[in-house]
Design an enzyme around this catalytic site. Structure first.
Site, PDB file in Angstrom:
ATOM      1  N   ARG A  85      65.784  41.797  51.267  1.00 26.83           N
ATOM      2  CA  ARG A  85      65.016  40.744  51.255  1.00 26.83           C
ATOM      3  C   ARG A  85      65.288  39.569  50.360  1.00 26.83           C
ATOM      4  O   ARG A  85      65.461  38.460  50.644  1.00 26.83           O
ATOM      5  CB  ARG A  85      63.599  40.940  51.169  1.00 26.83           C
ATOM      6  CG  ARG A  85      62.591  39.934  51.901  1.00 26.83           C
ATOM      7  CD  ARG A  85      62.158  38.983  50.688  1.00 26.83           C
ATOM      8  NE  ARG A  85      61.454  39.450  49.415  1.00 26.83           N
ATOM      9  CZ  ARG A  85      61.896  39.105  48.311  1.00 26.83           C
ATOM     10  NH1 ARG A  85      62.751  37.958  48.198  1.00 26.83           N
ATOM     11  NH2 ARG A  85      61.333  39.762  47.213  1.00 26.83           N
ATOM     12  N   SER A  86      65.816  39.969  49.232  1.00 24.00           N
ATOM     13  CA  SER A  86      66.286  39.134  48.069  1.00 24.00           C
ATOM     14  C   SER A  86      67.452  38.424  48.564  1.00 24.00           C
ATOM     15  O   SER A  86      67.703  37.349  48.506  1.00 24.00           O
ATOM     16  CB  SER A  86      66.688  39.710  46.796  1.00 24.00           C
ATOM     17  OG  SER A  86      65.503  40.299  46.237  1.00 24.00           O
TER      18      SER A  86
ATOM     19  N   LEU B 274      69.958  28.995  38.248  1.00 20.64           N
ATOM     20  CA  LEU B 274      68.980  28.143  37.393  1.00 20.64           C
ATOM     21  C   LEU B 274      68.935  28.903  36.126  1.00 20.64           C
ATOM     22  O   LEU B 274      69.066  28.086  35.183  1.00 20.64           O
ATOM     23  CB  LEU B 274      67.512  27.968  38.332  1.00 20.64           C
ATOM     24  CG  LEU B 274      66.563  27.268  37.394  1.00 20.64           C
ATOM     25  CD1 LEU B 274      67.179  25.724  37.331  1.00 20.64           C
ATOM     26  CD2 LEU B 274      65.087  27.647  38.461  1.00 20.64           C
TER      27      LEU B 274
ATOM     28  N   HIS C   1      67.273  30.829  28.757  1.00 19.22           N
ATOM     29  CA  HIS C   1      66.357  29.826  29.244  1.00 19.22           C
ATOM     30  C   HIS C   1      65.910  30.664  30.810  1.00 19.22           C
ATOM     31  O   HIS C   1      66.591  30.387  31.581  1.00 19.22           O
ATOM     32  CB  HIS C   1      66.913  28.360  29.435  1.00 19.22           C
ATOM     33  CG  HIS C   1      67.266  27.933  28.042  1.00 19.22           C
ATOM     34  ND1 HIS C   1      66.447  27.187  27.082  1.00 19.22           N
ATOM     35  CD2 HIS C   1      68.620  27.889  27.671  1.00 19.22           C
ATOM     36  CE1 HIS C   1      67.172  27.044  26.026  1.00 19.22           C
ATOM     37  NE2 HIS C   1      68.211  27.406  26.512  1.00 19.22           N
TER      38      HIS C   1
ATOM     39  N   TRP D  11      71.124  36.477  35.507  1.00 14.29           N
ATOM     40  CA  TRP D  11      70.589  37.183  36.539  1.00 14.29           C
ATOM     41  C   TRP D  11      70.489  36.420  37.727  1.00 14.29           C
ATOM     42  O   TRP D  11      69.395  35.927  38.522  1.00 14.29           O
ATOM     43  CB  TRP D  11      69.014  37.105  36.026  1.00 14.29           C
ATOM     44  CG  TRP D  11      68.687  37.782  34.995  1.00 14.29           C
ATOM     45  CD1 TRP D  11      68.421  37.429  33.435  1.00 14.29           C
ATOM     46  CD2 TRP D  11      68.978  39.332  34.544  1.00 14.29           C
ATOM     47  NE1 TRP D  11      68.476  38.313  32.604  1.00 14.29           N
ATOM     48  CE2 TRP D  11      68.625  39.455  33.207  1.00 14.29           C
ATOM     49  CE3 TRP D  11      69.223  40.395  35.460  1.00 14.29           C
ATOM     50  CZ2 TRP D  11      68.649  40.709  32.782  1.00 14.29           C
ATOM     51  CZ3 TRP D  11      69.206  41.726  34.888  1.00 14.29           C
ATOM     52  CH2 TRP D  11      69.084  41.906  33.503  1.00 14.29           C
TER      53      TRP D  11
ATOM     54  N   CYS E 238      62.757  24.338  45.542  1.00 13.74           N
ATOM     55  CA  CYS E 238      63.450  25.521  46.259  1.00 13.74           C
ATOM     56  C   CYS E 238      62.816  26.541  45.935  1.00 13.74           C
ATOM     57  O   CYS E 238      62.650  27.531  46.749  1.00 13.74           O
ATOM     58  CB  CYS E 238      64.914  25.615  45.572  1.00 13.74           C
ATOM     59  SG  CYS E 238      65.966  24.209  45.974  1.00 13.74           S
TER      60      CYS E 238
ATOM     61  N   ARG F  71      50.218  67.235  53.065  1.00 15.46           N
ATOM     62  CA  ARG F  71      50.312  67.977  51.850  1.00 15.46           C
ATOM     63  C   ARG F  71      49.077  68.783  51.402  1.00 15.46           C
ATOM     64  O   ARG F  71      48.074  68.116  51.657  1.00 15.46           O
ATOM     65  CB  ARG F  71      50.660  67.032  50.609  1.00 15.46           C
ATOM     66  CG  ARG F  71      50.672  67.725  49.243  1.00 15.46           C
ATOM     67  CD  ARG F  71      51.825  68.740  49.216  1.00 15.46           C
ATOM     68  NE  ARG F  71      51.747  69.185  47.605  1.00 15.46           N
ATOM     69  CZ  ARG F  71      52.842  70.113  47.295  1.00 15.46           C
ATOM     70  NH1 ARG F  71      53.779  70.472  48.207  1.00 15.46           N
ATOM     71  NH2 ARG F  71      52.854  70.726  46.207  1.00 15.46           N
TER      72      ARG F  71
ATOM     73  N   GLN G 119      38.178  63.269  48.026  1.00 14.88           N
ATOM     74  CA  GLN G 119      37.572  61.824  47.922  1.00 14.88           C
ATOM     75  C   GLN G 119      38.505  61.034  47.097  1.00 14.88           C
ATOM     76  O   GLN G 119      38.379  59.905  47.316  1.00 14.88           O
ATOM     77  CB  GLN G 119      36.153  62.019  47.351  1.00 14.88           C
ATOM     78  CG  GLN G 119      35.147  62.562  48.649  1.00 14.88           C
ATOM     79  CD  GLN G 119      33.750  62.505  48.038  1.00 14.88           C
ATOM     80  OE1 GLN G 119      33.558  62.472  46.879  1.00 14.88           O
ATOM     81  NE2 GLN G 119      32.721  62.651  49.098  1.00 14.88           N
TER      82      GLN G 119
ATOM     83  N   GLU H 141      61.262  34.466  40.534  1.00 14.46           N
ATOM     84  CA  GLU H 141      60.465  33.425  41.034  1.00 14.46           C
ATOM     85  C   GLU H 141      59.353  32.942  40.305  1.00 14.46           C
ATOM     86  O   GLU H 141      58.301  32.759  41.015  1.00 14.46           O
ATOM     87  CB  GLU H 141      60.168  33.782  42.401  1.00 14.46           C
ATOM     88  CG  GLU H 141      61.310  34.104  43.258  1.00 14.46           C
ATOM     89  CD  GLU H 141      62.083  32.951  43.686  1.00 14.46           C
ATOM     90  OE1 GLU H 141      61.597  31.701  43.736  1.00 14.46           O
ATOM     91  OE2 GLU H 141      63.411  33.099  44.038  1.00 14.46           O
TER      92      GLU H 141
END
Ligand SMILES: Cc1cc2nc3c(=O)[nH]c(=O)nc-3n(C[C@H](O)[C@H](O)[C@H](O)COP(=O)(O)OP(=O)(O)OC[C@H]3O[C@@H](n4cnc5c(N)ncnc54)[C@H](O)[C@@H]3O)c2cc1C
Lengths: 391, 260
Positions: free
Chosen positions: A97-98, A138, A143, A169, A245, A275, A286, A370
């Site tokens: 998805r990234s 970015l 930072h 990153w 963005c 299980r 419960q 994000e």
């Protein structure tokens, strides 16, 4: 094709979608079933996605890349369609998805919204087809939450621009053909379209991750990268460029995070029924039922919020603060669901034989990127009080 | 090359399927339905042939209102237009009437070069409609193709049997039924899903086809379901412990069930 146990729509939320929206969801689900689910645990374990370019082309041929953008080879779907697609992709893996989010909502969106006609004509069709991969630079080593203080600089040299600095990153960085890079200039922050083959550009892979292992994360090194004058995105200046963005991509996370949650919930549900301990299925205790009920409640509420924001976004009335509400709530709820699911699986909960710990670890990244939980809390705090508390 | 694909709308096999208590026909109202999976192979094969040259793919279905979904799915996959045959009087039709209606519809569409069907439906699973339809249309019936090539004015198929594979050739126009070995059906792309909204679908009644109500439905059926019985609950599996004779025990078991 009912990949999801019917019990997972206890609240009948499928009623909120049109037949065509459900058709989009079915197609994404089918792509995931054929092309991602059988392999993704192995990709995660090895920290490497096999034939990622081939995968990008398949995502492109379905129409997933830049799907909610109009023209230039993009599918032109609604935002609710896009949300449903993110949810299905992330039910397979947050890493895939990234890849789609960064390509469509960050790199393509930046070019589509702020680029020149030449940028759009040149890049968007090949990016929509998955022939070219994009990244979005970015964050820097020093930072992150405060991108306004970034140090990467673009200086004029004659008509050219020369970029120097480092980004950190960056999803898709090492495999990208084009990077949208944000840098300080004499006239404020501006965006640049940087072909990754340009001299002085390199993108070493970030290793040792324990999260989003089926996703490429990289450093971008810009060492006197010389670009022609028209490399700059002409239509925006200042931090609102990258922030708008991010608002697009965050919207995808509002939905996507629920995919990881749904997959973990489904795993826990099946496991708890099969299980047996103390002579009966653990689902019959419960304490287990309380966990399952809580997980389901949070999932359903998150989905309602996602649909609401999606309909607003399609109507053009959604605000960034509303998207912050969605991201903050849904990523927290999703992570909690995955953690609870993990406990239901006992020791198997820590095994990659089941998707749960993979989702759980992935969401640690989604919680941070994000906009961190703290940042979105401050956004909401400011919206409620009128008092900014960022600094 | 004009191709007609016959598709069926069937109850989702994942759901709890059953029969209507009043007339023992398949219950199509209370269960979610979809394009029969076995017909997706037929649609895919038609699309591949059409895409390789010039051609138009028309899908035809017979069924209640909801059956339009089967046509829609085929259009989303890439077929060009659809025909939906729907009439109250059709309820309870057997294979004989089904083949009559399909034949009439195909004649009305205009003589196609190729008619493609799945090998059976996933609900009735009789698999006789393709042969009946070919007979009614006077076309060569080329059934159970696990490979299909169209060249010039003919088709060549491979039909896989238990002991041998046959190669069968026929002149066009022809009717070919395809198996689930022939291809991997595509799933609709987003562009396909959006384009399907604008593709033409015609709905035809018995009157449009010039078929008498008495020739179809329960009244015109040559077969009748007399009773239905629920499938017995699944029996406990049998565990074979290998004490050196595991192989022969396994063979005995399979032989007792007539698998070998
Ligand atoms: C897998 C992955 C992929 C990524 N992909 C991309 C990408 O493609 N492109 C891109 O540009 N970035 C990307 N990022 C970076 C991501 O957006 C940043 O990590 C994020 O913005 C946080 O920045 P930081 O890591 O520098 O943390 P920091 O900003 O240093 O924050 C550390 C902690 O301090 C808190 N904090 C900071 N300021 C305040 C404050 N004022 N009040 C209270 N708390 C505060 C934060 O909330 C956080 O908890 C990615 C990150 C990851 C993990």
């Amino acid at each position: 094709m009912t990949a999801v146990p019917p019990a997972l729509d206890l609240a009948g939320l499928d009623d909120l979608f049109t037949a065509d929206e459900l058709a989009i969801r079915d197609s994404v689900r089918e792509l995931c079933r054929r092309r991602i689910d059988p392999y993704v645990a192995d990709w995660f374990e090895r920290g490497e996605v096999d034939d990622i370019r081939g995968l990008a082309r398949e995502l492109g041929s379905l129409g997933l890349l830049g799907m909610h953008l109009q023209g230039y080879g993009c599918a032109g779907t609604s935002c609710v369609d896009y949300g449903l697609a993110c949810l299905e992709l992330e039910a397979s893996d947050s890493g895939v998805r990234s890849l789609v989010s960064v390509q469509g909502s960050l790199a393509m969106y930046a070019i589509w919204r702020f680029g020149s006609e030449e940028h759009k004509q040149h890049w968007l069709p090949q990016m929509a087809a998955g022939e070219a991969i994009g990244c979005f630079g970015l964050t820097e080593p020093d930072h992150g939450s405060d991108p306004g203080s970034m140090r990467t600089r673009a200086r004029r040299d004659g008509a050219d621009w020369v970029l120097t600095g480092r980004k950190m990153w960056i999803t898709n960085g090492s495999i990208a053909d084009v990077a949208v890079v944000w840098a300080q200039t004499d006239e404020g922050i501006r965006g640049f379209v940087v072909p990754t083959s340009t001299d002085g550009f390199s993108a070493p892979l970030i290793k040792h991750k324990l999260s989003l292992r089926a996703s490429v994360t990289s450093e971008l090194v810009l060492d006197e990268v010389r670009l022609p004058a028209d490399a700059m995105l002409p239509e925006v200046r200042g931090l609102k460029g990258p922030l708008s963005c991010l608002s697009e991509a965050r919207y995808g996370i509002v939905w996507g995070s629920l995919g990881a949650a749904r997959s973990s919930l489904a795993s826990a549900l099946t496991y708890s029924i099969e299980r047996e301990q103390f002579g009966k299925p653990i689902a019959g205790f419960q304490l287990t039922q309380q966990k399952l009920a809580e997980m389901y409640l949070e999932y359903s509420k998150g989905l309602l919020l996602a649909v609401h924001l999606g309909r607003r976004k399609d109507a053009g009335t959604v605000t960034p603060e509303q998207i912050s509400l969605g991201k903050l709530n849904n990523i927290r709820a999703a992570l909690e669901i995955c953690r609870t699911a993990r406990t239901i699986l006992g020791a198997n909960g820590i095994s990659l034989e089941f998707p749960v710990i993979r989702h759980m670890n992935n969401l640690e990244s989604v919680l941070t990127y994000e906009g961190t939980v703290e940042m979105h809390t401050l956004v909401i705090g400011q919206a409620l009080t009128g008092l900014p508390a960022f600094r | 090359m004009n191709i007609v694909v016959c598709v069926k709308y069937v109850p989702d096999a994942q759901a709890d399927r059953g029969f209507d208590e009043s007339d023992l026909t398949t219950n199509r109202e209370s269960v979610d339905g979809l394009l029969s999976e076995l017909d997706e192979y037929a649609v895919e094969e038609a699309l591949k042939i059409a895409e390789a040259g010039e051609g138009e793919v028309t899908v035809v279905t017979i069924g209640p209102d909801k059956a339009a979904d089967a046509v829609k799915k085929a259009l989303q996959m890439g077929a060009d237009k659809g025909v939906h045959i729907s009439d109250e009087a059709i309820r309870g039709s057997d294979a004989f009437a089904t083949s009559l209606l399909l034949a009439k519809a195909i004649e009305k569409i205009g003589a196609p070069d190729l008619v493609i069907t799945g090998m059976a439906s996933t609900d009735g699973t009789m698999g006789v409609v393709p042969a009946m339809l070919a007979e009614r249309l006077g076309l060569p019936q080329v059934t159970f193709a696990s490979e299909l090539t169209v060249d010039g004015d003919g088709v060549t198929i491979r039909r896989d049997g238990d002991t041998a594979s046959e190669t069968i050739i026929a002149k066009l126009p022809a009717l070919v039924s395809v198996t689930d070995q022939i291809n991997e059906p595509r799933y609709p792309s987003f562009k396909g899903i959006m384009a399907a909204k604008k593709k033409p679908v015609e709905t035809w009644s018995l009157a449009d086809l010039g078929v008498d109500a008495g020739a179809v439905g329960a009244a015109g059926a040559y077969t009748k379901v007399l009773s239905v019985t629920k499938r017995p609950p699944r029996e406990q599996g049998q565990i074979v412990t290998d004490e050196g004779d595991g192989g022969s025990k396994l063979a005995d078991f399979l032989a007792s069930r007539k698998f070998i």
